[in-house]
Design an enzyme around this catalytic site. Structure first.
Site, PDB file in Angstrom:
ATOM      1  N   TYR A  22     136.880 -73.003  14.623  1.00  0.00           N
ATOM      2  CA  TYR A  22     135.856 -72.415  14.037  1.00  0.00           C
ATOM      3  C   TYR A  22     134.918 -73.278  13.167  1.00  0.00           C
ATOM      4  CZ  TYR A  22     138.822 -68.352  14.932  1.00  0.00           C
ATOM      5  OH  TYR A  22     139.485 -67.646  15.641  1.00  0.00           O
ATOM      6  N   ASN A  73     130.374 -60.051  15.291  1.00  0.00           N
ATOM      7  CA  ASN A  73     131.768 -60.787  15.786  1.00  0.00           C
ATOM      8  C   ASN A  73     132.698 -59.954  15.210  1.00  0.00           C
ATOM      9  OD1 ASN A  73     134.064 -62.393  15.877  1.00  0.00           O
ATOM     10  ND2 ASN A  73     132.849 -64.082  15.353  1.00  0.00           N
ATOM     11  N   HIS A  99     131.233 -64.510  19.595  1.00  0.00           N
ATOM     12  CA  HIS A  99     132.350 -65.388  19.000  1.00  0.00           C
ATOM     13  C   HIS A  99     132.078 -66.858  19.095  1.00  0.00           C
ATOM     14  CE1 HIS A  99     134.780 -61.623  19.847  1.00  0.00           C
ATOM     15  NE2 HIS A  99     134.111 -61.733  21.112  1.00  0.00           N
TER      16      HIS A  99
HETATM   17  C1  DQA Z   1     136.795 -65.086  16.882  1.00  0.00           C
HETATM   18  C2  DQA Z   1     137.920 -64.867  18.112  1.00  0.00           C
HETATM   19  C3  DQA Z   1     138.897 -63.790  17.678  1.00  0.00           C
HETATM   20  O1  DQA Z   1     139.827 -64.113  18.793  1.00  0.00           O
HETATM   21  C4  DQA Z   1     139.607 -64.201  16.503  1.00  0.00           C
HETATM   22  O2  DQA Z   1     140.536 -63.060  16.176  1.00  0.00           O
HETATM   23  C5  DQA Z   1     138.570 -64.371  15.234  1.00  0.00           C
HETATM   24  C6  DQA Z   1     137.451 -65.178  15.695  1.00  0.00           C
HETATM   25  C7  DQA Z   1     135.662 -65.922  17.001  1.00  0.00           C
HETATM   26  O3  DQA Z   1     134.775 -66.077  16.555  1.00  0.00           O
HETATM   27  O4  DQA Z   1     136.006 -67.067  17.869  1.00  0.00           O
HETATM   28  O5  DQA Z   1     138.978 -63.810  14.106  1.00  0.00           O
HETATM   29  O6  DQA Z   1     136.283 -63.650  17.109  1.00  0.00           O
END
Ligand code: DQA
Length: 145
Positions: A22, A73, A99
């Protein structure tokens, strides 16, 4: 044009949380970036982040009659929540799923997205700029209508 920008669970931990997936920037950085793009596009945005499914459902319902579209998201709720899917279907607002990482190339359980079937587009694996792409897609879609 007014867009509701929703972020689901643990996205308040951006900057700290799993930087390999992230990045190192925070939710505040992300929201600032989106605000700048919104101003450039001549649209207004409201932000909301919650770790609670029902709070996200409530916000989607509140968007009915007050917003023209939703950028969401849903984070982990992507892979579990029929309630978020049903909320988006209920309000019938154009919605884009975004995402930061590409959930489809990670764990098996991340390959399912319930909300996807109610969305006009999904942007994934493009980091924070994916939100800007999602916002542009929404704005184009709403302007064409
Ligand atoms: C997410 C991907 C999801 O699988 C994960 O649970 C997240 C973040 C992303 O932004 O890549 O919390 O949505």
């Amino acid at each position: 044009m007014h867009i509701l920008v929703l972020n689901g669970p643990n996205l308040n931990m951006l900057g700290v949380r799993e930087p390999e997936h992230y990045g190192t920037e925070t939710l505040a950085d992300l929201e600032a970036m989106i605000s700048e793009e919104a101003a450039r596009l001549g649209i207004t945005v409201t932000f909301f982040q919650s770790n609670h499914e029902g709070a996200l459902v409530d916000k989607i319902q509140e968007a009915y009659g007050t917003a023209d579209g939703i950028l969401i998201n849903p984070a982990a709720y992507t892979h579990t929540s029929v309630a978020l899917l049903d909320a988006v279907k209920a309000v019938q607002l154009p919605t884009v799923e975004v995402h930061i990482s590409d959930p489809d190339s990670r764990d098996e359980f991340r390959k399912i997205s319930y909300i996807r079937q109610a969305c006009i587009a999904t942007v994934k694996g493009k980091g924070f700029p994916g939100y800007l792409e999602g916002l542009r897609l929404l704005a184009e879609h709403i302007r064409e209508k």
